[in-house]
Design a protein around this motif. Structure first.
Motif, PDB file in Angstrom:
ATOM      1  N   VAL A 132       0.791  -1.151   0.038  1.00 57.74           N
ATOM      2  CA  VAL A 132      -0.238   0.158  -0.235  1.00 57.74           C
ATOM      3  C   VAL A 132       0.977   1.275   0.138  1.00 57.74           C
ATOM      4  CG1 VAL A 132      -1.384   1.786   0.701  1.00 57.74           C
ATOM      5  CG2 VAL A 132      -1.912  -0.619   1.028  1.00 57.74           C
ATOM      6  N   VAL A 133       0.346   2.281  -1.328  1.00 61.73           N
ATOM      7  CA  VAL A 133       1.746   3.648  -1.074  1.00 61.73           C
ATOM      8  C   VAL A 133       0.074   4.982  -1.019  1.00 61.73           C
ATOM      9  CG1 VAL A 133       2.753   5.000  -2.402  1.00 61.73           C
ATOM     10  CG2 VAL A 133       3.041   2.382  -2.508  1.00 61.73           C
ATOM     11  N   VAL A 134       0.164   5.602  -0.238  1.00 64.03           N
ATOM     12  CA  VAL A 134      -0.310   7.010   0.671  1.00 64.03           C
ATOM     13  C   VAL A 134       0.686   7.759   0.348  1.00 64.03           C
ATOM     14  CG1 VAL A 134      -2.022   7.252   1.874  1.00 64.03           C
ATOM     15  CG2 VAL A 134      -1.617   5.301   1.515  1.00 64.03           C
ATOM     16  N   GLU A 135       0.007   9.184  -1.056  1.00 64.18           N
ATOM     17  CA  GLU A 135       0.792  10.061  -1.262  1.00 64.18           C
ATOM     18  C   GLU A 135      -0.573  11.119  -0.454  1.00 64.18           C
ATOM     19  OE1 GLU A 135       3.783   8.874  -4.029  1.00 64.18           O
ATOM     20  OE2 GLU A 135       1.645   8.424  -4.900  1.00 64.18           O
ATOM     21  N   CYS A 136       0.746  12.715  -0.558  1.00 62.40           N
ATOM     22  CA  CYS A 136      -0.896  13.612  -0.856  1.00 62.40           C
ATOM     23  C   CYS A 136      -0.128  14.999  -0.883  1.00 62.40           C
ATOM     24  CB  CYS A 136      -0.495  13.574   1.677  1.00 62.40           C
ATOM     25  SG  CYS A 136      -2.027  15.357   1.240  1.00 62.40           S
ATOM     26  N   THR A 137      -1.087  16.202  -1.391  1.00 65.89           N
ATOM     27  CA  THR A 137      -0.652  16.825  -2.101  1.00 65.89           C
ATOM     28  C   THR A 137      -1.547  18.306  -1.313  1.00 65.89           C
ATOM     29  OG1 THR A 137      -1.967  16.750  -4.444  1.00 65.89           O
ATOM     30  CG2 THR A 137       0.279  15.694  -3.821  1.00 65.89           C
ATOM     31  N   ASP A 138      -1.099  19.281  -1.587  1.00 66.45           N
ATOM     32  CA  ASP A 138      -0.953  20.356  -0.516  1.00 66.45           C
ATOM     33  C   ASP A 138      -2.192  21.285  -2.106  1.00 66.45           C
ATOM     34  OD1 ASP A 138       1.052  22.593  -2.033  1.00 66.45           O
ATOM     35  OD2 ASP A 138       1.669  22.449  -0.751  1.00 66.45           O
ATOM     36  N   GLU A 139      -2.080  22.511  -1.421  1.00 67.15           N
ATOM     37  CA  GLU A 139      -4.052  22.585  -2.800  1.00 67.15           C
ATOM     38  C   GLU A 139      -2.819  23.632  -3.637  1.00 67.15           C
ATOM     39  OE1 GLU A 139      -4.008  27.966  -1.611  1.00 67.15           O
ATOM     40  OE2 GLU A 139      -5.583  26.152  -0.095  1.00 67.15           O
ATOM     41  N   THR A 140      -1.100  23.270  -3.476  1.00 67.66           N
ATOM     42  CA  THR A 140      -0.738  23.549  -4.749  1.00 67.66           C
ATOM     43  C   THR A 140      -0.719  23.092  -5.602  1.00 67.66           C
ATOM     44  OG1 THR A 140       1.398  23.995  -3.860  1.00 67.66           O
ATOM     45  CG2 THR A 140      -0.146  26.179  -3.709  1.00 67.66           C
ATOM     46  N   GLY A 141      -1.339  21.741  -5.310  1.00 66.69           N
ATOM     47  CA  GLY A 141      -0.170  21.220  -6.340  1.00 66.69           C
ATOM     48  C   GLY A 141       0.978  19.760  -6.086  1.00 66.69           C
ATOM     49  N   ALA A 142       1.173  20.414  -5.002  1.00 69.89           N
ATOM     50  CA  ALA A 142       3.293  20.495  -4.274  1.00 69.89           C
ATOM     51  C   ALA A 142       2.986  18.691  -3.624  1.00 69.89           C
ATOM     52  CB  ALA A 142       4.083  21.202  -4.145  1.00 69.89           C
ATOM     53  N   GLU A 175      -0.790  24.933   7.385  1.00 69.72           N
ATOM     54  CA  GLU A 175      -2.302  25.243   7.869  1.00 69.72           C
ATOM     55  C   GLU A 175      -2.910  26.693   6.513  1.00 69.72           C
ATOM     56  OE1 GLU A 175      -2.050  26.520  11.301  1.00 69.72           O
ATOM     57  OE2 GLU A 175      -1.998  25.044  12.166  1.00 69.72           O
ATOM     58  N   LYS A 176      -1.754  27.170   5.670  1.00 69.59           N
ATOM     59  CA  LYS A 176      -2.219  27.731   4.692  1.00 69.59           C
ATOM     60  C   LYS A 176      -2.954  27.551   2.996  1.00 69.59           C
ATOM     61  CE  LYS A 176      -0.087  32.213   6.666  1.00 69.59           C
ATOM     62  NZ  LYS A 176       0.438  32.831   6.985  1.00 69.59           N
ATOM     63  N   GLN A 177      -2.436  26.381   3.041  1.00 68.44           N
ATOM     64  CA  GLN A 177      -2.185  25.176   1.941  1.00 68.44           C
ATOM     65  C   GLN A 177      -3.288  23.995   2.652  1.00 68.44           C
ATOM     66  OE1 GLN A 177      -0.819  26.692  -0.663  1.00 68.44           O
ATOM     67  NE2 GLN A 177       0.289  28.039   0.254  1.00 68.44           N
ATOM     68  N   ARG A 178      -4.460  24.257   2.887  1.00 72.40           N
ATOM     69  CA  ARG A 178      -5.084  23.255   2.689  1.00 72.40           C
ATOM     70  C   ARG A 178      -6.458  23.364   2.546  1.00 72.40           C
ATOM     71  NH1 ARG A 178      -4.050  21.820   9.621  1.00 72.40           N
ATOM     72  NH2 ARG A 178      -1.838  21.188   9.434  1.00 72.40           N
ATOM     73  N   ASP A 179      -6.584  24.004   1.991  1.00 73.66           N
ATOM     74  CA  ASP A 179      -8.102  24.494   1.256  1.00 73.66           C
ATOM     75  C   ASP A 179      -8.675  23.198   0.274  1.00 73.66           C
ATOM     76  OD1 ASP A 179      -9.233  26.937   2.589  1.00 73.66           O
ATOM     77  OD2 ASP A 179      -8.302  28.290   1.006  1.00 73.66           O
ATOM     78  N   LYS A 180      -7.598  22.327  -0.369  1.00 70.98           N
ATOM     79  CA  LYS A 180      -8.055  20.977  -1.119  1.00 70.98           C
ATOM     80  C   LYS A 180      -6.413  21.004  -1.212  1.00 70.98           C
ATOM     81  CE  LYS A 180      -8.867  20.077  -5.913  1.00 70.98           C
ATOM     82  NZ  LYS A 180      -9.661  21.209  -7.481  1.00 70.98           N
ATOM     83  N   ILE A 181      -6.681  19.383  -0.526  1.00 72.22           N
ATOM     84  CA  ILE A 181      -5.801  18.676  -0.121  1.00 72.22           C
ATOM     85  C   ILE A 181      -6.122  17.199  -1.349  1.00 72.22           C
ATOM     86  CG2 ILE A 181      -5.258  19.469   1.576  1.00 72.22           C
ATOM     87  CD1 ILE A 181      -6.282  16.154   1.422  1.00 72.22           C
ATOM     88  N   SER A 182      -5.018  16.952  -1.678  1.00 73.64           N
ATOM     89  CA  SER A 182      -5.507  15.670  -2.206  1.00 73.64           C
ATOM     90  C   SER A 182      -4.752  13.584  -2.216  1.00 73.64           C
ATOM     91  CB  SER A 182      -5.488  15.777  -4.135  1.00 73.64           C
ATOM     92  OG  SER A 182      -5.877  14.716  -4.616  1.00 73.64           O
ATOM     93  N   LEU A 183      -5.385  13.288  -1.543  1.00 75.67           N
ATOM     94  CA  LEU A 183      -4.652  11.522  -0.648  1.00 75.67           C
ATOM     95  C   LEU A 183      -4.425  11.023  -2.109  1.00 75.67           C
ATOM     96  CD1 LEU A 183      -3.515  10.775   1.675  1.00 75.67           C
ATOM     97  CD2 LEU A 183      -5.664  10.316   2.422  1.00 75.67           C
ATOM     98  N   ALA A 184      -3.774  10.640  -2.358  1.00 75.64           N
ATOM     99  CA  ALA A 184      -4.101   9.219  -3.786  1.00 75.64           C
ATOM    100  C   ALA A 184      -3.427   7.432  -2.651  1.00 75.64           C
ATOM    101  CB  ALA A 184      -2.564   9.449  -4.446  1.00 75.64           C
ATOM    102  N   VAL A 185      -4.441   7.117  -2.645  1.00 75.56           N
ATOM    103  CA  VAL A 185      -4.407   5.995  -2.577  1.00 75.56           C
ATOM    104  C   VAL A 185      -3.546   4.585  -3.045  1.00 75.56           C
ATOM    105  CG1 VAL A 185      -4.826   3.923  -0.523  1.00 75.56           C
ATOM    106  CG2 VAL A 185      -5.877   6.393  -0.227  1.00 75.56           C
ATOM    107  N   THR A 186      -2.708   4.099  -3.123  1.00 73.68           N
ATOM    108  CA  THR A 186      -2.490   2.556  -3.881  1.00 73.68           C
ATOM    109  C   THR A 186      -2.585   1.374  -3.037  1.00 73.68           C
ATOM    110  OG1 THR A 186      -1.302   4.090  -6.014  1.00 73.68           O
ATOM    111  CG2 THR A 186      -0.826   1.987  -5.425  1.00 73.68           C
TER     112      THR A 186
END
Length: 201
Positions: A132-142, A175-186
């Motif tokens: 299992v792989v879990v990855e996350c990016t902030d609202e800027t896509g970083a 905390e200023k980059q949490r308006d749209k986060i993305s969490l990917a799960v493989t």
């Protein structure tokens, strides 16, 4: 007097004969000729073993490996379940803001978010959760830094059919980059990637 001289001559002749015989007996015999050296037999030629032809289907360094495309499901909200495949789902059970501590090499401390995930297996086959792989990016896509130490508890072991498993993942997110986060799960490499998107409260 004449007879005496004749006797001396006879004795001298006899002595010479004896000396000659003695010398002939002491002569060194000649050396016998050595037999000719044996000619070595000719070396046998090496035995050539036939090389078997390559089996059908064997690879070649010039062959091009086909790239395996990774399928990704459409993103779902953070509070919804994502279907990986028939009978396999993933959901975010809970999120919590924490102060992440860096204890392992490469980790960066800072404001973090803890994600409690649940995988359900309603298929007839077990699932190896080690991959299992879990990855996350902030609202800027970083991509954001992941904390692997406490309180993180990644998935592990094997998920048997009809069972569910929980895993905990921690990421450092400003905390200023949490308006749209993305969490990917493989879940596994041969299954589609599921993605959760939305604001963190």
């Amino acid at each position: 007097m004449i007879k005496f001289r004749g006797g001396l001559a006879a004795l001298a002749a006899a002595g010479a004969l004896v000396v000659g015989v003695g010398l002939s007996g002491c002569a060194t015999p000649g050396r016998e000729a050595l037999p000719p050296a044996a000619t070595p037999s000719a070396a046998r030629p090496p035995v050539e073993k036939p090389v078997p032809p390559p089996s059908q289907g064997s690879g070649d360094i010039r062959d091009k490996v086909k790239e395996k495309s990774i399928t990704a499901r459409k993103p779902v909200p953070l509070n919804k379940s994502a279907q990986v495949a028939d009978g396999i789902t993933v959901r975010i059970e809970r999120t919590k803001s924490i102060k992440a501590k860096a204890t392992l090499p490469g980790e960066v401390a800072g404001p973090g978010v803890r994600f409690d995930l649940v995988i359900e297996n309603d298929t007839s086959k077990p699932i190896d959760l080690v991959a299992v792989v879990v990855e996350c990016t902030d609202e800027t896509g970083a991509p954001v830094n992941r904390i692997s130490s406490d309180p993180a508890e990644p998935f592990e072991g094997v998920l048997e059919p009809g069972r569910s498993a929980k895993g905990r993942y921690v990421f450092v997110i400003d905390e200023k980059q949490r308006d749209k986060i993305s969490l990917a799960v493989t879940v596994t490499g041969d299954l589609p990637v599921v993605r959760f998107e939305g604001p963190l409260g």
